[in-house]
Design a protein around this motif. Structure first.
Motif, short mmCIF file in Angstrom:
data_model
loop_
_atom_site.label_atom_id
_atom_site.label_comp_id
_atom_site.label_asym_id
_atom_site.label_seq_id
_atom_site.Cartn_x
_atom_site.Cartn_y
_atom_site.Cartn_z
N ARG A 62 2.79 -2.28 -8.31
CA ARG A 62 3.95 -2.85 -7.30
C ARG A 62 2.97 -3.81 -6.32
NH1 ARG A 62 4.79 2.17 -5.46
NH2 ARG A 62 3.62 2.04 -3.34
N HIS A 63 1.97 -3.68 -5.91
CA HIS A 63 0.99 -4.47 -5.10
C HIS A 63 1.05 -5.88 -5.77
CE1 HIS A 63 0.83 -1.83 -1.71
NE2 HIS A 63 0.03 -1.23 -2.36
N HIS A 64 0.61 -5.65 -6.95
CA HIS A 64 0.32 -6.92 -7.75
C HIS A 64 1.75 -7.88 -8.11
CE1 HIS A 64 -3.75 -5.63 -9.05
NE2 HIS A 64 -3.65 -7.07 -9.69
N LEU A 65 2.79 -7.19 -8.21
CA LEU A 65 4.01 -7.87 -8.44
C LEU A 65 4.37 -8.46 -7.22
CD1 LEU A 65 6.01 -5.16 -10.92
CD2 LEU A 65 5.05 -7.42 -11.40
N ASN A 66 4.40 -7.78 -5.90
CA ASN A 66 4.77 -8.17 -4.76
C ASN A 66 3.73 -9.39 -4.41
OD1 ASN A 66 6.71 -6.53 -4.21
ND2 ASN A 66 5.41 -4.91 -3.16
N ALA A 67 2.70 -9.29 -4.67
CA ALA A 67 1.63 -10.51 -4.24
C ALA A 67 1.97 -11.75 -5.30
CB ALA A 67 0.27 -10.05 -4.45
N ILE A 68 2.26 -11.43 -6.41
CA ILE A 68 2.91 -12.55 -7.35
C ILE A 68 4.13 -13.34 -6.87
CG2 ILE A 68 3.62 -13.05 -9.62
CD1 ILE A 68 1.66 -10.83 -10.51
N ARG A 69 5.07 -12.34 -6.48
CA ARG A 69 6.22 -12.84 -5.83
C ARG A 69 5.92 -13.63 -4.55
NH1 ARG A 69 11.81 -11.90 -6.49
NH2 ARG A 69 12.87 -11.23 -4.58
N LEU A 70 5.10 -13.30 -3.92
CA LEU A 70 5.01 -13.96 -2.38
C LEU A 70 4.40 -15.44 -2.79
CD1 LEU A 70 5.06 -14.11 0.69
CD2 LEU A 70 2.88 -13.03 0.64
N LEU A 71 3.24 -15.49 -3.76
CA LEU A 71 2.59 -16.55 -4.02
C LEU A 71 3.23 -17.37 -4.77
CD1 LEU A 71 -0.85 -14.69 -5.33
CD2 LEU A 71 -0.75 -16.34 -3.46
N CYS A 72 4.29 -17.11 -5.53
CA CYS A 72 5.22 -18.00 -6.27
C CYS A 72 6.19 -18.73 -5.24
CB CYS A 72 6.38 -17.16 -6.95
SG CYS A 72 5.48 -16.63 -8.62
N ASP A 73 6.61 -17.94 -4.16
CA ASP A 73 7.39 -18.55 -3.00
C ASP A 73 6.89 -17.80 -1.60
OD1 ASP A 73 9.22 -19.62 -1.32
OD2 ASP A 73 11.11 -18.80 -2.53
N PRO A 74 6.33 -18.54 -0.82
CA PRO A 74 5.89 -17.96 0.33
C PRO A 74 6.81 -17.68 1.31
CG PRO A 74 4.35 -20.03 -0.27
CD PRO A 74 5.57 -20.10 -1.26
N ARG A 75 7.99 -18.30 1.13
CA ARG A 75 9.25 -18.03 2.16
C ARG A 75 9.98 -16.74 1.59
NH1 ARG A 75 12.14 -23.56 0.59
NH2 ARG A 75 11.63 -22.48 -1.37
N GLU A 76 9.61 -16.11 0.32
CA GLU A 76 10.43 -14.93 0.00
C GLU A 76 10.01 -13.93 0.94
OE1 GLU A 76 12.90 -13.00 -1.46
OE2 GLU A 76 12.37 -14.56 -2.90
N ASN A 77 11.08 -12.90 1.14
CA ASN A 77 10.88 -11.96 1.93
C ASN A 77 11.49 -10.37 1.20
OD1 ASN A 77 13.79 -11.86 1.87
ND2 ASN A 77 13.85 -12.63 4.14
N LYS A 78 11.89 -10.42 -0.12
CA LYS A 78 12.22 -9.46 -0.61
C LYS A 78 11.31 -8.58 -1.87
CE LYS A 78 17.20 -10.82 -1.02
NZ LYS A 78 16.85 -12.45 -0.55
N LEU A 79 11.10 -7.40 -1.77
CA LEU A 79 10.16 -6.89 -2.62
C LEU A 79 10.49 -7.26 -4.27
CD1 LEU A 79 10.12 -3.35 -0.96
CD2 LEU A 79 8.25 -5.10 -0.70
N ALA A 80 9.46 -7.29 -4.88
CA ALA A 80 9.70 -7.03 -6.18
C ALA A 80 10.44 -5.81 -6.71
CB ALA A 80 8.48 -7.14 -7.10
N HIS A 81 11.80 -5.78 -7.40
CA HIS A 81 12.43 -4.92 -7.60
C HIS A 81 13.45 -4.92 -8.80
CE1 HIS A 81 14.92 -7.92 -5.44
NE2 HIS A 81 15.90 -7.23 -5.94
#
Length: 223
Positions: free
Chosen positions: A17-36
């Motif tokens: 879960r943490h890896h996916l959330n970090a990847i999602r944030l690094l892809c788009d620093p404006r993103e605010n939704k969890l990987a889901h």
């Protein structure tokens, strides 16, 4: 305009879960939704707690199989995602505006050099992996409709341990895109190599900052 209510599941294992959330944030620093993986919605109002619990019991602990990388293309907009397979999701699926195709969005963007670079990184670095499923989670959450769930999930040193240097989620936008691609590639490879159920809890228990703050960014391209 009233909030539209959705329900999703996510990997139960903190390491995944943490890896996916970090990847999602690094892809788009404006993103605010969890990987889901969204499984129900939109609704105009929340389901009852009893209904959410009964639906959650149908999927909790079931195996989510992720991969390969896929995409939805609508005009210039592209949704880059991980395909997801899990027969149990069919028992709870109710998406009026989308047919049955479970997926976990990595990045929503538009055609262009950034999207092409992101696609290449994902295709090269991220393979298939498995995770166990949580019960249903409501989004937006009943409390704090504007809450940044993604940033919150990576606080407490979690993001710092994943990327290898001390940084807060709000500072990710300061990292040059080339360095972010390097970090994304490394995290994708770590995620693909690990057994889904390998105990990685100790990675997130130590509160000691790993290395100095953004000064470490100069070495990111060597990752």
């Amino acid at each position: 305009m009233a909030n539209r209510i959705f329900y999703f599941v996510e990997p139960a294992e903190p390491y995944i879960r943490h890896h996916l959330n970090a990847i999602r944030l690094l892809c788009d620093p404006r993103e605010n939704k969890l990987a889901h993986v969204t499984v129900r919605g939109p609704y105009e109002s929340s389901l009852s707690a009893e209904r959410i619990d009964s639906l959650g019991q149908l999927v909790k602990g079931e195996i989510l199989q992720f991969g390969p990388i896929g995409e939805f293309v609508i005009g210039r907009k592209i949704n880059l995602h991980l395909e997801c397979e899990c027969d149990a999701l069919k028992k709870v699926w109710d998406k009026s505006d989308f047919g049955y195709r479970p997926h976990l969005t990595i990045f929503d963007g538009t055609r262009g050099p950034y999207m092409e670079s992101m696609r290449r990184v994902m295709l090269h670095s991220l393979g298939h992996f498995k995770a166990s499923c949580t019960s249903l989670v409501e989004y937006p959450p009943p409390r704090g409709r504007n809450h940044n769930m993604l940033a919150e999930s990576l606080r407490g040193g979690v993001l710092s341990r994943l990327v290898g240097f001390n940084i807060e989620p709000e500072d990710v936008g300061q990292i040059p895109s080339g360095d972010r691609f390097s970090l994304i590639s490394r995290l994708c490879q770590q995620l693909s190599r690990r057994s889904s159920f390998f105990d990685q809890a100790d990675l997130f228990e130590d509160a000691t900052p790993p290395v100095p703050h953004l000064a470490h960014l100069a070495s990111c391209n060597e990752v």
